[in-house]
Design a protein around this motif. Structure first.
Motif, short mmCIF file in Angstrom:
data_model
loop_
_atom_site.label_atom_id
_atom_site.label_comp_id
_atom_site.label_asym_id
_atom_site.label_seq_id
_atom_site.Cartn_x
_atom_site.Cartn_y
_atom_site.Cartn_z
N ASP A 42 87.10 -43.83 43.66
CA ASP A 42 86.66 -43.78 45.05
C ASP A 42 85.45 -44.69 45.22
OD1 ASP A 42 85.54 -43.07 47.57
OD2 ASP A 42 86.56 -41.15 47.48
N GLY A 43 85.62 -45.77 46.01
CA GLY A 43 84.54 -46.71 46.27
C GLY A 43 83.84 -46.48 47.59
N GLY A 44 83.94 -45.25 48.09
CA GLY A 44 83.40 -44.96 49.41
C GLY A 44 81.91 -45.22 49.54
N GLN A 45 81.15 -45.11 48.42
CA GLN A 45 79.71 -45.30 48.46
C GLN A 45 79.29 -46.71 48.07
OE1 GLN A 45 77.91 -42.65 49.69
NE2 GLN A 45 80.02 -41.96 49.97
N LEU A 46 80.26 -47.60 47.88
CA LEU A 46 79.95 -48.98 47.47
C LEU A 46 80.19 -49.95 48.61
CD1 LEU A 46 81.63 -48.96 43.94
CD2 LEU A 46 79.21 -48.58 44.48
N SER A 47 79.59 -51.11 48.50
CA SER A 47 79.79 -52.17 49.48
C SER A 47 81.08 -52.92 49.19
CB SER A 47 78.61 -53.15 49.45
OG SER A 47 77.39 -52.49 49.70
N SER A 48 81.64 -53.55 50.22
CA SER A 48 82.83 -54.38 50.02
C SER A 48 82.53 -55.49 49.02
CB SER A 48 83.27 -54.99 51.35
OG SER A 48 83.66 -54.00 52.26
N GLY A 49 83.54 -55.87 48.26
CA GLY A 49 83.35 -56.97 47.31
C GLY A 49 84.24 -56.86 46.11
N VAL A 50 84.00 -57.75 45.14
CA VAL A 50 84.77 -57.80 43.89
C VAL A 50 84.07 -56.95 42.84
CG1 VAL A 50 85.61 -59.30 42.04
CG2 VAL A 50 85.69 -60.09 44.41
N TYR A 51 84.86 -56.13 42.15
CA TYR A 51 84.35 -55.32 41.05
C TYR A 51 85.29 -55.48 39.85
CZ TYR A 51 81.36 -53.10 44.54
OH TYR A 51 80.43 -52.88 45.52
N PHE A 52 84.82 -55.05 38.70
CA PHE A 52 85.62 -55.13 37.48
C PHE A 52 85.66 -53.74 36.83
CE2 PHE A 52 83.79 -59.25 38.26
CZ PHE A 52 84.86 -60.12 38.08
N TYR A 53 86.83 -53.38 36.28
CA TYR A 53 86.93 -52.13 35.55
C TYR A 53 87.38 -52.43 34.13
CZ TYR A 53 91.93 -52.31 36.98
OH TYR A 53 93.24 -52.69 37.22
N ARG A 54 86.77 -51.70 33.18
CA ARG A 54 86.94 -52.03 31.76
C ARG A 54 87.31 -50.78 30.97
NH1 ARG A 54 81.94 -54.76 29.91
NH2 ARG A 54 82.92 -56.50 31.01
N LEU A 55 88.38 -50.91 30.19
CA LEU A 55 88.80 -49.88 29.25
C LEU A 55 88.32 -50.27 27.87
CD1 LEU A 55 90.62 -47.33 28.65
CD2 LEU A 55 92.44 -48.97 28.11
N GLN A 56 87.57 -49.37 27.22
CA GLN A 56 87.10 -49.62 25.87
C GLN A 56 87.48 -48.46 24.98
OE1 GLN A 56 82.86 -50.61 26.86
NE2 GLN A 56 83.28 -52.42 25.60
#
Length: 618
Positions: free
Chosen positions: A590-604
């Protein structure tokens, strides 16, 4: 019954508000009591039109003790509001308690008899007398003819309360609806020790009286509630059915039988919840029919054709979506404590009974119920029940059709409560009484703490927990179960409730969408083949606003982290961080509290690191 829309169902019962309110501050009782009775009666008597009563809030004192000398009955078509201050962590800031007098000649069937709307906030309703002796008493919601004519219904709201020690009462629940349009929203409330010394099915937060007729539930919402030591969580028998019932972020502990009895729901949503020691009465295979199919511990779905009364919904998948049943069962865990496994392995009944008559642990769902979620048409592949959806259920093998029930304890999905309100020895005696001996026993937790001179606050129990997987298994990476009481600002654990509350509206939107539209077979969390390698899928949808689903695979038991970063490499969210067994997983971000834009998600995991890009577009 005309069915109301199910879009944004969490918002259909706003907190009752009025343009102008008067405050009546009610002093705590000393001596024989009756202050609350007198305060209510005086306001009613002051204005025969009841306008003053409708605009009055009755405010109780922190750590107050209010002794009822008779039932509090509200006028027809009225609005009753009872409120205590927000509780703290000391006895001086404990919620005000409402108890019964010990005087004789007082009818205690109902503590409140409500003819209209009602709101209870931050009060402790103890179904006992001043000395702590259990009293069978209920909050009765009466039928309101004007509310029925207007379509408003009989509205009941409860927030931040404790409802404690209610037993058999009048044959209904601690809250007993007796109305044609019951609409209730219950939040941040703890239903505690609703125990009966004899009957396994009595002691319930909400229930109609036995064999009642003509009544109906329009809406019943539980959110961030704990229901511990009860017969059922919610019981509803024919011929009543419910338009909409929802449990979100609830903790269920020690239910003697079902969490949810019957399948009389048009729309049902059970999500982000944790269930421990459900259906402790157990399953007797000899009573399960020729297929030896158990009932299931959480819910039991039957065909509409099996219902013995008239209902407005259908199982015909070609019917209009609004006429079909909608059931969402997602992001829930299910387990039993080690003491329960050990007790089933060796007890006076099972040690001598033949195999078919031995008591077995009840699984989360029956094979029959499972098929409602997963069954498809052999010719077309279409789901038989397109709006019945189940996914992210833990343990996953509970969803198998064979239901090989484990006979030995596993800690994998045991939450590891900090201090559970479980009186193990008394529960064992109570269960044996139902199985074999007929012995009756009060199996409530810490029942000696009841009474004016023995009140304990904060409560001894703490249902925060240590299981790292369950701590992030709810939507948005939050812990499963009741966040307000055990993970809130007044708890002894990390405060997750404040962050959850900030995104609750977006979560409700997503849940309403899943309930309305279904998620298809892709969302069913049945156990599949062990994946051959670590994989991180592309989030869907992408771009998204504000939620998106991320799927990933783990080939072996390992420590795994899944985190989200901004373009500067700063961590903005942890979706999971802990131990995973081999399997395929999904999480909602849920990105409701973030600003619009590009993000990255990482599995480690181990020596593997996989990164993908997602786009939040508001």
């Amino acid at each position: 019954m005309k069915k109301f829309g199910i879009v944004l169902l969490f918002a259909v019962l706003p907190v009752l508000a009025f343009a102008q309110t008067d405050t009546v501050r009610v002093a705590s009782d000393v001596g024989s009591g009756g202050n609350l009775n007198t305060a209510v009666a005086n306001v009613i008597a002051a204005d025969p039109s009841f306008a003053q009563f409708n605009n009055t809030v009755f405010k109780l004192e922190a750590n107050g003790f209010y002794i009822l000398t008779g039932v509090i009955q509200t006028p027809p078509h009225s609005n009753f509001r009872l409120e205590g201050p927000p509780p703290g962590k000391t006895l001086a800031t404990s919620p005000p308690q409402i108890v019964w007098t010990t005087s004789g000649g007082v009818t205690t069937t109902y503590n409140f008899d409500l003819f209209g709307d009602a709101t209870f906030k931050n009060v402790w309703i103890l179904c006992a007398n001043v000395l702590g002796a259990q009293i069978g008493t209920s909050i009765l919601i009466e039928d309101d003819s004007l509310a029925n004519l207007s379509g408003k219904g009989e509205r009941f709201e409860m927030d931040g309360c404790i409802v404690d020690y209610q037993g058999i009462g009048n044959g209904g629940g601690a809250i007993e609806p007796a109305c044609k349009h019951f609409r209730a929203k219950i939040t941040n409330t703890y239903f505690r020790n609703l125990t009966d010394a004899h009957y396994r099915y009595y002691g319930r937060p909400v229930s109609w009286t036995f064999q009642s007729t003509t009544w109906h539930t329009d809406t019943l919402i539980f959110e961030n509630c704990t229901i511990a030591n009860v017969g059922y969580a919610y019981m509803q028998e024919s011929p009543e059915y419910a338009d909409y019932v929802s449990f979100n972020h609830c903790t269920f502990l020690n239910t003697v039988v079902f969490v949810l009895e019957s399948s009389y729901w048009w729309n049902l949503s059970v999500t982000n919840s944790i269930v421990v020691n459900a259906f402790m009465y157990g399953d007797f295979p000899g009573t399960d029919g020729t297929n030896r199919t158990p009932n299931g511990g959480v819910l039991n779905i039957d065909s509409v054709n099996a219902l013995s009364f008239s209902i407005p919904f259908t199982d015909d998948r070609t019917a209009a979506p609004a006429l079909q049943r909608h059931i969402l069962f997602a992001n829930n865990s299910y387990s039993h404590d080690q003491w329960y496994y050990d007790y089933l392995a060796h007890n006076a009944h099972n040690d001598t009974a033949i195999e078919v008559n031995k008591i077995h642990r009840m699984p989360m769902l029956s094979a029959k119920t499972y098929r409602f979620f997963t069954g498809t048409d052999s010719a077309t592949g279409a789901k038989n029940f397109p709006y019945m959806t189940a996914f992210n259920l833990y343990p996953l093998d509970t969803m198998s059709t064979t239901f090989d029930r484990p006979t030995s304890y596993s800690a994998t999905y045991d939450p590891g409560f900090a201090f559970a309100p479980t009186n193990v020895d008394s529960i064992k005696v109570f269960l044996m009484g139902r199985w074999l001996t007929g012995a009756n026993i009060n199996w409530a937790f810490n029942q000696g703490d009841y009474g004016q001179s023995t009140t304990v606050w904060p409560l001894n129990e703490d249902l925060s927990y240590s299981n790292t997987f369950l701590k992030t298994a709810a939507m948005g990476g939050f812990p499963l179960g009741d966040l307000h009481r055990w993970w809130g600002p007044n708890s002894y654990a990390v405060d997750h409730y404040t962050a959850w509350k900030a995104q609750a509206s977006a979560e409700h939107d997503t849940l309403a969408k899943w309930l309305n539209q279904g998620r298809g077979t892709v969302g069913v969390a049945k156990q599949s083949a062990i994946p051959g390698k670590y994989e991180l899928g592309q989030n869907y949808p992408n771009p998204f606003n504000p939620t998106t689903e991320i799927k990933y695979s783990v080939p072996q038991k390992s420590n795994v982290s899944l985190k989200v970063y901004n373009v500067l490499g700063q961590e903005v969210a942890t979706l999971f961080n802990g131990e995973r067994l081999a399997g395929n997983y999904s999480v909602t971000f849920d990105g409701g509290q973030l600003s619009s834009g590009v993000y990255f998600y990482r599995l480690q995991a181990e020596n593997v690191s996989i990164t993908r890009k997602l786009v939040l577009m508001k």
